[in-house]
Motif scaffolding. Structure first.
Motif, PDB file in Angstrom:
ATOM      1  N   VAL A  16       6.340   8.702  -2.976  1.00 55.02           N
ATOM      2  CA  VAL A  16       7.346   9.332  -1.996  1.00 55.02           C
ATOM      3  C   VAL A  16       6.613  10.097  -1.142  1.00 55.02           C
ATOM      4  CG1 VAL A  16       9.267  10.411  -1.394  1.00 55.02           C
ATOM      5  CG2 VAL A  16       9.486   8.941  -3.223  1.00 55.02           C
ATOM      6  N   ALA A  17       5.747  10.996  -1.810  1.00 52.36           N
ATOM      7  CA  ALA A  17       4.926  11.855  -1.008  1.00 52.36           C
ATOM      8  C   ALA A  17       3.799  11.344  -0.186  1.00 52.36           C
ATOM      9  CB  ALA A  17       4.271  12.929  -1.940  1.00 52.36           C
ATOM     10  N   VAL A  18       3.330  10.269  -0.620  1.00 54.20           N
ATOM     11  CA  VAL A  18       2.155   9.561  -0.127  1.00 54.20           C
ATOM     12  C   VAL A  18       2.819   8.603   1.021  1.00 54.20           C
ATOM     13  CG1 VAL A  18       0.704   7.358  -0.096  1.00 54.20           C
ATOM     14  CG2 VAL A  18       0.573   9.275  -1.902  1.00 54.20           C
ATOM     15  N   ALA A  19       4.218   8.130   0.740  1.00 53.57           N
ATOM     16  CA  ALA A  19       4.832   7.283   1.844  1.00 53.57           C
ATOM     17  C   ALA A  19       5.423   8.140   3.066  1.00 53.57           C
ATOM     18  CB  ALA A  19       6.108   6.620   1.165  1.00 53.57           C
ATOM     19  N   ALA A  34       1.500   1.451  -6.436  1.00 53.18           N
ATOM     20  CA  ALA A  34       2.763   1.949  -6.727  1.00 53.18           C
ATOM     21  C   ALA A  34       3.357   1.557  -8.039  1.00 53.18           C
ATOM     22  CB  ALA A  34       3.795   1.734  -5.549  1.00 53.18           C
ATOM     23  N   THR A  35       3.143   0.501  -8.701  1.00 53.31           N
ATOM     24  CA  THR A  35       3.573  -0.005  -9.811  1.00 53.31           C
ATOM     25  C   THR A  35       2.473   0.580 -10.901  1.00 53.31           C
ATOM     26  OG1 THR A  35       4.011  -2.255  -8.998  1.00 53.31           O
ATOM     27  CG2 THR A  35       3.933  -2.014 -11.321  1.00 53.31           C
ATOM     28  N   LYS A  36       1.440   0.606 -10.881  1.00 56.65           N
ATOM     29  CA  LYS A  36       0.765   1.513 -11.753  1.00 56.65           C
ATOM     30  C   LYS A  36       0.999   2.955 -11.774  1.00 56.65           C
ATOM     31  CE  LYS A  36      -4.168   1.783 -13.176  1.00 56.65           C
ATOM     32  NZ  LYS A  36      -4.128   3.142 -13.557  1.00 56.65           N
ATOM     33  N   THR A  37       1.206   3.598 -10.786  1.00 53.73           N
ATOM     34  CA  THR A  37       1.400   4.934 -10.621  1.00 53.73           C
ATOM     35  C   THR A  37       2.779   5.215 -11.414  1.00 53.73           C
ATOM     36  OG1 THR A  37       0.275   5.262  -8.691  1.00 53.73           O
ATOM     37  CG2 THR A  37       1.798   6.835  -9.162  1.00 53.73           C
ATOM     38  N   VAL A  38       3.748   4.617 -11.090  1.00 49.73           N
ATOM     39  CA  VAL A  38       5.117   4.616 -11.989  1.00 49.73           C
ATOM     40  C   VAL A  38       4.902   4.403 -13.432  1.00 49.73           C
ATOM     41  CG1 VAL A  38       7.363   4.011 -12.210  1.00 49.73           C
ATOM     42  CG2 VAL A  38       6.112   4.224 -10.006  1.00 49.73           C
ATOM     43  N   SER A  54       3.797  10.804   4.104  1.00 55.03           N
ATOM     44  CA  SER A  54       2.703  11.767   4.737  1.00 55.03           C
ATOM     45  C   SER A  54       2.523  11.488   6.261  1.00 55.03           C
ATOM     46  CB  SER A  54       1.529  11.609   3.712  1.00 55.03           C
ATOM     47  OG  SER A  54       1.203  10.211   3.795  1.00 55.03           O
ATOM     48  N   PRO A  55       2.647  10.157   6.550  1.00 54.24           N
ATOM     49  CA  PRO A  55       2.284   9.961   8.006  1.00 54.24           C
ATOM     50  C   PRO A  55       3.501  11.049   8.757  1.00 54.24           C
ATOM     51  CG  PRO A  55       2.165   7.972   6.801  1.00 54.24           C
ATOM     52  CD  PRO A  55       2.491   8.920   5.884  1.00 54.24           C
ATOM     53  N   ILE A  56       4.962  10.658   8.500  1.00 56.05           N
ATOM     54  CA  ILE A  56       5.982  11.201   9.108  1.00 56.05           C
ATOM     55  C   ILE A  56       5.732  12.751   8.963  1.00 56.05           C
ATOM     56  CG2 ILE A  56       8.431  11.569   9.162  1.00 56.05           C
ATOM     57  CD1 ILE A  56       8.798   8.722   7.993  1.00 56.05           C
ATOM     58  N   LEU A  57       5.211  13.349   7.837  1.00 54.99           N
ATOM     59  CA  LEU A  57       5.111  14.899   7.714  1.00 54.99           C
ATOM     60  C   LEU A  57       4.041  15.136   8.654  1.00 54.99           C
ATOM     61  CD1 LEU A  57       5.732  15.373   3.947  1.00 54.99           C
ATOM     62  CD2 LEU A  57       7.435  15.539   5.830  1.00 54.99           C
ATOM     63  N   ALA A  58       2.845  14.474   8.879  1.00 57.17           N
ATOM     64  CA  ALA A  58       1.813  14.686   9.569  1.00 57.17           C
ATOM     65  C   ALA A  58       2.252  14.817  11.013  1.00 57.17           C
ATOM     66  CB  ALA A  58       0.586  13.929   9.417  1.00 57.17           C
ATOM     67  N   TRP A  59       3.190  14.015  11.353  1.00 56.90           N
ATOM     68  CA  TRP A  59       3.471  13.900  12.910  1.00 56.90           C
ATOM     69  C   TRP A  59       4.300  15.048  13.203  1.00 56.90           C
ATOM     70  CZ3 TRP A  59       8.512  13.704  15.017  1.00 56.90           C
ATOM     71  CH2 TRP A  59       8.575  13.582  16.380  1.00 56.90           C
TER      72      TRP A  59
END
Length: 298
Positions: free
Chosen positions: A30-33, A14-18, A35-40
């Motif tokens: 945020v999208a990756v974090a 996350a630090t490197k991505t930002v 994704s499990p909720i959205l998949a459910w």
């Protein structure tokens, strides 16, 4: 130990991505974090996601264009929604029988398909394909076993999409540059443009009628003061956006929706007077837009 290692690796990523991508990196995290909720949600509540996202961005469909080959983000979510809805109905073995009105829609699609054979318009085939895709999504919705728990979030998503579109349109109308402002004064119609994509004022205004109907119904049925006030504000924002669009059919549609819901809900005093006041206020604030709509608006 494994959980600690995974958390440390996620923090480093996350630090490197930002650091590398800035704001786009935050969106990616945020999208990756999420994704499990959205998949459910897509598995268990597809009317909330992805269909809920689709109805939010649908009024601004053209503005979500990725490329002419790939289409729009709204179209992508529409396709995902149809697949998720059908998959859920098949998975739970709760497929509903479509209403007879689907036959009328099928006939309309067939007629549009045939009309492309003699049409001279360059976009005739594209428009027919778009209608067929919308019809397929409607068919998927008719298959879906609607539950009461999904209805309120779905209606709220439709209303939210309308309010966002209306707010963007009103902002574009009032915050344009000097040259654009003069154009708006000459034509008295709203113009929503992002990059090279722009919304057709008539289609834009028509897309706000359903959110307006939802807000009006909630205002009529709610017994809570806060909910009634929020619905009233939503109605005002939507009516102002329709007025700025200068669309004749949408302006007439506002009156028809108000009259029909007033009769159906039997709430003349509660609905008709406030709605009439809002529409009258919009006409008073933007008389040129209404006059333009009645003269040569769409």
């Amino acid at each position: 130990c494994g959980l600690f290692t995974a958390a440390a690796a996620a923090f480093v990523w996350a630090t490197k991505t930002v650091g590398d991508k800035g704001f786009a990196g935050i969106v990616e995290i945020v999208a990756v974090a999420a994704s499990p909720i959205l998949a459910w949600l897509a598995w268990a509540r597809p009317l909330i996601f992805p269909y809920g996202i689709y109805v939010i961005i649908a009024p601004l469909d053209v503005l979500t264009l990725v490329s002419h080959e790939q289409g729009t983000i709204a179209r992508l979510f529409g396709l995902l929604s149809g697949a998720a809805l059908v998959f859920y109905a098949l998975r739970t073995r709760s497929v509903r029988t479509p209403p007879k009105s689907i036959l009328i829609l099928a006939a309309l699609c067939a007629w549009m398909g045939l009309s492309t054979l003699w049409s001279i318009g360059a976009d005739a085939g594209k428009e027919a394909t778009t209608l067929a895709e919308i019809a397929a999504l409607y068919l998927a919705i008719t298959f879906f076993p609607m539950k009461l728990r999904d209805l309120t979030p779905l209606l709220a998503s439709i209303l939210l999409g309308g309010i966002v579109a209306a707010a963007i349109g009103a902002y574009e109308f009032h915050a344009a540059g000097a040259q654009e402002t003069q154009t708006l004064q000459d034509f008295h119609r709203i113009t929503v443009t992002i990059g090279q994509a722009s919304l057709d004022p008539n289609m834009y205004a028509d897309s706000l009628l359903l959110p307006y109907a939802i807000a009006l119904a909630w205002f009529a049925r709610s017994r809570r003061l806060l909910t009634s006030l929020l619905a009233l504000v939503a109605m005002a924002v939507l009516v102002v956006a329709v007025a700025l669009a200068g669309s004749r059919d949408a302006t007439i549609g506002l009156g028809i929706v108000t009259l029909v819901l007033t009769v159906q809900l039997r709430a003349w005093r509660r609905i008709f007077v406030p709605a009439l006041a809002i529409i009258g206020g919009a006409i008073a604030l933007y008389p040129n837009a209404i006059v333009r709509a009645m003269q040569d608006g769409g």
